[in-house]
Write a protein that holds these residues in place. Structure first.
Motif, PDB file in Angstrom:
ATOM      1  N   THR A 289       4.492  -3.978   1.266  1.00  0.00           N
ATOM      2  CA  THR A 289       5.069  -2.545   1.186  1.00  0.00           C
ATOM      3  C   THR A 289       6.312  -2.694   1.371  1.00  0.00           C
ATOM      4  O   THR A 289       7.146  -3.168   2.023  1.00  0.00           O
ATOM      5  CB  THR A 289       4.402  -2.028   2.454  1.00  0.00           C
ATOM      6  OG1 THR A 289       2.893  -1.910   2.156  1.00  0.00           O
ATOM      7  CG2 THR A 289       4.860  -0.570   2.503  1.00  0.00           C
ATOM      8  N   ILE A 290       7.009  -1.982   0.215  1.00  0.00           N
ATOM      9  CA  ILE A 290       8.553  -2.008   0.175  1.00  0.00           C
ATOM     10  C   ILE A 290       8.963  -0.460   0.563  1.00  0.00           C
ATOM     11  O   ILE A 290       8.313   0.523   0.053  1.00  0.00           O
ATOM     12  CB  ILE A 290       9.074  -2.180  -1.309  1.00  0.00           C
ATOM     13  CG1 ILE A 290       8.690  -3.630  -1.696  1.00  0.00           C
ATOM     14  CG2 ILE A 290      10.819  -2.152  -1.317  1.00  0.00           C
ATOM     15  CD1 ILE A 290       8.942  -4.702  -0.846  1.00  0.00           C
ATOM     16  N   VAL A 291       9.806  -0.049   1.594  1.00  0.00           N
ATOM     17  CA  VAL A 291      10.117   1.162   1.841  1.00  0.00           C
ATOM     18  C   VAL A 291      11.579   1.341   1.300  1.00  0.00           C
ATOM     19  O   VAL A 291      12.440   0.689   1.714  1.00  0.00           O
ATOM     20  CB  VAL A 291      10.358   1.346   3.544  1.00  0.00           C
ATOM     21  CG1 VAL A 291      10.302   2.728   3.676  1.00  0.00           C
ATOM     22  CG2 VAL A 291       8.832   1.032   3.867  1.00  0.00           C
ATOM     23  N   VAL A 292      11.617   2.288   0.437  1.00  0.00           N
ATOM     24  CA  VAL A 292      12.875   2.619  -0.303  1.00  0.00           C
ATOM     25  C   VAL A 292      13.147   4.159   0.167  1.00  0.00           C
ATOM     26  O   VAL A 292      12.548   4.990  -0.295  1.00  0.00           O
ATOM     27  CB  VAL A 292      12.949   2.662  -1.775  1.00  0.00           C
ATOM     28  CG1 VAL A 292      14.345   2.840  -2.045  1.00  0.00           C
ATOM     29  CG2 VAL A 292      12.508   1.067  -1.977  1.00  0.00           C
ATOM     30  N   GLY A 293      14.273   4.566   1.184  1.00  0.00           N
ATOM     31  CA  GLY A 293      14.379   5.688   1.628  1.00  0.00           C
ATOM     32  C   GLY A 293      12.969   6.117   2.370  1.00  0.00           C
ATOM     33  O   GLY A 293      12.689   5.437   3.438  1.00  0.00           O
ATOM     34  N   ASP A 294      12.387   7.224   2.070  1.00  0.00           N
ATOM     35  CA  ASP A 294      11.201   7.618   2.867  1.00  0.00           C
ATOM     36  C   ASP A 294       9.773   7.422   2.034  1.00  0.00           C
ATOM     37  O   ASP A 294       9.111   7.966   2.351  1.00  0.00           O
ATOM     38  CB  ASP A 294      11.260   9.095   3.340  1.00  0.00           C
ATOM     39  CG  ASP A 294      11.397   9.999   2.262  1.00  0.00           C
ATOM     40  OD1 ASP A 294      11.644   9.675   1.055  1.00  0.00           O
ATOM     41  OD2 ASP A 294      11.424  11.260   2.473  1.00  0.00           O
ATOM     42  N   THR A 295      10.196   6.734   0.877  1.00  0.00           N
ATOM     43  CA  THR A 295       9.223   6.564  -0.088  1.00  0.00           C
ATOM     44  C   THR A 295       8.641   4.903   0.153  1.00  0.00           C
ATOM     45  O   THR A 295       9.270   3.829   0.266  1.00  0.00           O
ATOM     46  CB  THR A 295       9.459   6.663  -1.549  1.00  0.00           C
ATOM     47  OG1 THR A 295       9.945   7.779  -1.664  1.00  0.00           O
ATOM     48  CG2 THR A 295       8.284   6.316  -2.474  1.00  0.00           C
ATOM     49  N   HIS A 296       7.249   4.949   0.213  1.00  0.00           N
ATOM     50  CA  HIS A 296       6.799   3.506   0.252  1.00  0.00           C
ATOM     51  C   HIS A 296       5.748   3.075  -0.873  1.00  0.00           C
ATOM     52  O   HIS A 296       5.311   3.941  -1.768  1.00  0.00           O
ATOM     53  CB  HIS A 296       5.523   3.623   1.337  1.00  0.00           C
ATOM     54  CG  HIS A 296       5.953   3.843   2.874  1.00  0.00           C
ATOM     55  ND1 HIS A 296       6.747   4.764   3.191  1.00  0.00           N
ATOM     56  CD2 HIS A 296       5.883   3.131   3.958  1.00  0.00           C
ATOM     57  CE1 HIS A 296       7.266   4.569   4.286  1.00  0.00           C
ATOM     58  NE2 HIS A 296       6.548   3.735   4.944  1.00  0.00           N
ATOM     59  N   PHE A 297       6.176   1.791  -1.313  1.00  0.00           N
ATOM     60  CA  PHE A 297       5.605   1.301  -2.417  1.00  0.00           C
ATOM     61  C   PHE A 297       4.779  -0.167  -2.136  1.00  0.00           C
ATOM     62  O   PHE A 297       5.269  -0.690  -1.410  1.00  0.00           O
ATOM     63  CB  PHE A 297       6.594   0.825  -3.584  1.00  0.00           C
ATOM     64  CG  PHE A 297       7.637   1.730  -4.019  1.00  0.00           C
ATOM     65  CD1 PHE A 297       7.225   2.574  -5.131  1.00  0.00           C
ATOM     66  CD2 PHE A 297       8.782   1.975  -3.297  1.00  0.00           C
ATOM     67  CE1 PHE A 297       8.058   3.594  -5.502  1.00  0.00           C
ATOM     68  CE2 PHE A 297       9.636   3.090  -3.776  1.00  0.00           C
ATOM     69  CZ  PHE A 297       9.129   3.800  -4.882  1.00  0.00           C
ATOM     70  N   SER A 298       3.518  -0.012  -2.726  1.00  0.00           N
ATOM     71  CA  SER A 298       2.787  -1.263  -2.508  1.00  0.00           C
ATOM     72  C   SER A 298       2.616  -2.069  -3.747  1.00  0.00           C
ATOM     73  O   SER A 298       2.187  -1.410  -4.787  1.00  0.00           O
ATOM     74  CB  SER A 298       1.334  -0.837  -2.125  1.00  0.00           C
ATOM     75  OG  SER A 298       0.467  -1.949  -1.773  1.00  0.00           O
ATOM     76  N   GLU A 299       3.125  -3.183  -3.742  1.00  0.00           N
ATOM     77  CA  GLU A 299       3.380  -3.918  -4.795  1.00  0.00           C
ATOM     78  C   GLU A 299       2.698  -5.526  -4.647  1.00  0.00           C
ATOM     79  O   GLU A 299       2.879  -5.788  -3.528  1.00  0.00           O
ATOM     80  CB  GLU A 299       4.555  -4.060  -5.355  1.00  0.00           C
ATOM     81  CG  GLU A 299       4.694  -4.575  -6.715  1.00  0.00           C
ATOM     82  CD  GLU A 299       3.752  -4.198  -7.628  1.00  0.00           C
ATOM     83  OE1 GLU A 299       2.907  -4.831  -8.221  1.00  0.00           O
ATOM     84  OE2 GLU A 299       3.728  -2.864  -8.285  1.00  0.00           O
ATOM     85  N   GLU A 300       2.230  -6.090  -5.556  1.00  0.00           N
ATOM     86  CA  GLU A 300       1.883  -7.682  -5.688  1.00  0.00           C
ATOM     87  C   GLU A 300       3.178  -8.444  -5.184  1.00  0.00           C
ATOM     88  O   GLU A 300       4.076  -8.382  -5.935  1.00  0.00           O
ATOM     89  CB  GLU A 300       1.493  -8.180  -6.828  1.00  0.00           C
ATOM     90  CG  GLU A 300      -0.004  -7.361  -7.132  1.00  0.00           C
ATOM     91  CD  GLU A 300      -1.094  -7.923  -6.318  1.00  0.00           C
ATOM     92  OE1 GLU A 300      -1.005  -9.145  -5.777  1.00  0.00           O
ATOM     93  OE2 GLU A 300      -1.967  -7.064  -6.361  1.00  0.00           O
ATOM     94  N   LYS A 301       3.005  -9.234  -4.005  1.00  0.00           N
ATOM     95  CA  LYS A 301       4.043  -9.804  -3.669  1.00  0.00           C
ATOM     96  C   LYS A 301       4.668 -10.909  -4.761  1.00  0.00           C
ATOM     97  O   LYS A 301       5.829 -11.066  -4.940  1.00  0.00           O
ATOM     98  CB  LYS A 301       3.752 -10.657  -2.254  1.00  0.00           C
ATOM     99  CG  LYS A 301       4.979 -11.389  -1.697  1.00  0.00           C
ATOM    100  CD  LYS A 301       4.297 -11.844  -0.302  1.00  0.00           C
ATOM    101  CE  LYS A 301       4.256 -11.016   0.679  1.00  0.00           C
ATOM    102  NZ  LYS A 301       3.838 -11.350   2.146  1.00  0.00           N
ATOM    103  N   MET A 302       3.706 -11.612  -5.505  1.00  0.00           N
ATOM    104  CA  MET A 302       3.988 -12.622  -6.367  1.00  0.00           C
ATOM    105  C   MET A 302       4.746 -12.048  -7.539  1.00  0.00           C
ATOM    106  O   MET A 302       6.016 -12.819  -8.065  1.00  0.00           O
ATOM    107  CB  MET A 302       2.779 -13.440  -6.754  1.00  0.00           C
ATOM    108  CG  MET A 302       2.186 -14.477  -5.760  1.00  0.00           C
ATOM    109  SD  MET A 302       3.442 -15.498  -5.025  1.00  0.00           S
ATOM    110  CE  MET A 302       4.174 -16.370  -6.644  1.00  0.00           C
TER     111      MET A 302
END
Length: 478
Positions: free
Chosen positions: A33-46
């Motif tokens: 989970t990457i948090v940019v500002g108040d937005t959360h992104f769920s992405e493949e770590k690899m």
């Protein structure tokens, strides 16, 4: 663009069920989970680790963040990170000016090479100044240099805007760059047997646009053949692969590379499968020798030459044997035209990540096949002969890679002295050539609008055309 984002603080894999072994850092979740500002992104770590130098360095550092399921990127904006994810997934997002700034910021901070390449591919006269200035601000040097070269090539059109919008140090850098020039070489066989016969005409020439004249840049090596050879430019060096000599079309084994910096030719190794009447294209540090013939047998084999290693390796074969196929590169992608009976031209793309040729689209035109193809950003322009008595007319169809739609350019692009089957893109211009004239067109939307007419290339037979950047110290120019 499809992506997963939310405003919640919910983490993925908190209960440990999504964890998998990792050799370096114990148990890690496949998702991050990457948090940019108040937005959360769920992405493949690899995906992030393989594509972003920032994440590569992070997970090699052994810092506590390596074991966290959530990472905060407080210095970025959400839109820029979203664009980066879209590009990494192979999407083609459309960017406005604000998007461009945020994408450059993200590419610079996370060191996303693929995003930088995508931005370079989007350069045009409308956004080049913005990209150049923004890349300088954030230190994205690859884009900074590419945008500077683009502006240098279009300087006559952009000079007033450049001097108004850019600080003096950025203008000085542009002016220090060498502009690209239009270069041509005719079809010549080797001169090994008699060094005096035709040697004087075996030259690589460039168009002096100011004086409207062709000047000699370099002589061809005596052992080199450009007759039915593969000829291309990569990283401002000219490459000649294959070719024939003699009435029986004996294949030429020697391959050559010309450097404008040193005004010298060097030999490079030959493909494992000798070939002539091949297509040669250069992308990302590699030459692609596509199809061709050997001992009058048409082949489907493809070989890739790595400039750094100096080695050839085989790639996926073409879908069927083909020689002298129309080939181009655009958006860092390689495309070829293959013909089928019943007036069908199929366009295939080589997908390097999968090492395969994928059918992109099909063009069907009455008594007409694609003979030449050139790419300008996300558009492919296929030049073809007219049907029946109109054979010497050159007609152009455009395929939009983003929309998947075909359109036809109005009018025709030839005169009574020959058809147009060679063209080169420089910035937002296209140069075309035959014996009677060189024509420059401005690409306006998807249409080509005539801009100026210059001297034609006074050689008969096939002609190879390309661009080179000549240093000011070219004292050998004749």
């Amino acid at each position: 663009m499809s992506f997963h984002s939310d405003k919640s603080e919910e983490d993925n894999g908190k209960d440990g069920k999504m964890y998998q072994p990792c050799s370096d850092s114990g148990l890690v979740s496949p998702k991050l989970t990457i948090v940019v500002g108040d937005t959360h992104f769920s992405e493949e770590k690899m995906l992030l680790i393989q594509s972003c130098d920032y994440f590569q360095a992070l997970y090699r550092s052994g810092m506590k963040e390596c074991h966290q399921e959530k990472i905060h990127l407080g210095c970025l904006r959400a839109r820029g990170f979203l664009i980066a994810l879209a590009v990494l997934r192979g999407e083609i997002p459309t960017l406005n000016e604000d998007d461009i700034v945020e994408a450059i910021e993200c590419a610079a901070f996370l060191q996303v090479t693929q995003l930088t390449k995508y931005l370079i591919d989007l350069l045009d006269t409308d956004n080049c100044l913005l990209m150049y200035h923004t890349a300088a601000t954030f230190g994205l040097m690859g884009l900074y240099h590419a945008a500077g070269l683009f502006i240098r090539d279009m300087f006559s059109d952009l000079e007033a805007e450049v001097r108004k919008a850019l600080p003096s140090e950025l203008i000085s850098y542009i002016e220090s760059l060498a502009p690209s020039v239009f270069v041509a070489v005719g079809a010549h066989v080797t001169c090994c047997e008699d060094k005096t016969v035709h040697a004087a005409s075996r030259t690589v020439c460039y168009l002096d646009e100011t004086g409207n004249s062709w000047k000699i840049l370099a002589d061809l090596p005596l052992e080199a053949s450009t007759s039915m050879a593969g000829v291309t430019v990569l990283d401002n060096k000219l490459y000649i692969v294959g070719g024939v000599h003699g009435v029986h079309k004996q294949v030429v084994e020697s391959c050559f590379c010309y450097s404008v910096e040193t005004n010298s030719w060097t030999r490079i190794s030959s493909p494992a499968q000798l070939r002539y009447n091949l297509s040669l294209v250069g992308v990302d540090g590699c030459l692609y020798a596509i199809g061709g013939e050997y001992e009058r047998t048409v082949m489907s084999s493809v070989e890739i030459y790595n400039i750094k290693t100096g080695r050839w390796t085989f790639a996926a074969h073409l879908p069927r044997p083909a020689a002298g196929v129309a080939c181009t590169k655009t958006m860092s992608r390689i495309f070829v035209c293959l013909w089928r009976p019943m007036e069908t031209t199929e366009i295939y793309e080589y997908v390097s990540g999968k090492d395969e040729w994928q059918l992109i689209t099909t063009l069907i035109r009455h008594q007409s096949y694609g003979h030449c193809m050139v790419g300008h950003r996300d558009n492919l322009y296929i030049m073809r002969n007219g049907p029946s008595d109109d054979f010497l007319r050159c007609l152009i169809d455009c395929y939009d890679l983003s929309s998947g739609q075909w359109s036809s350019l109005p009018g025709h692009f030839a005169n009574s002295k020959g058809s147009l089957f060679t063209s080169v893109v420089r910035g937002d211009s296209v140069f075309t050539l035959n014996r009677s004239m060189t024509l420059e067109y401005i690409v306006d939307g998807k249409n080509w609008k005539p801009r100026r007419q210059m001297k034609g290339f006074p050689r008969s037979g096939s002609v190879w055309t390309f661009l080179l950047r000549l240093p000011e110290a070219c004292m050998w120019q004749k």
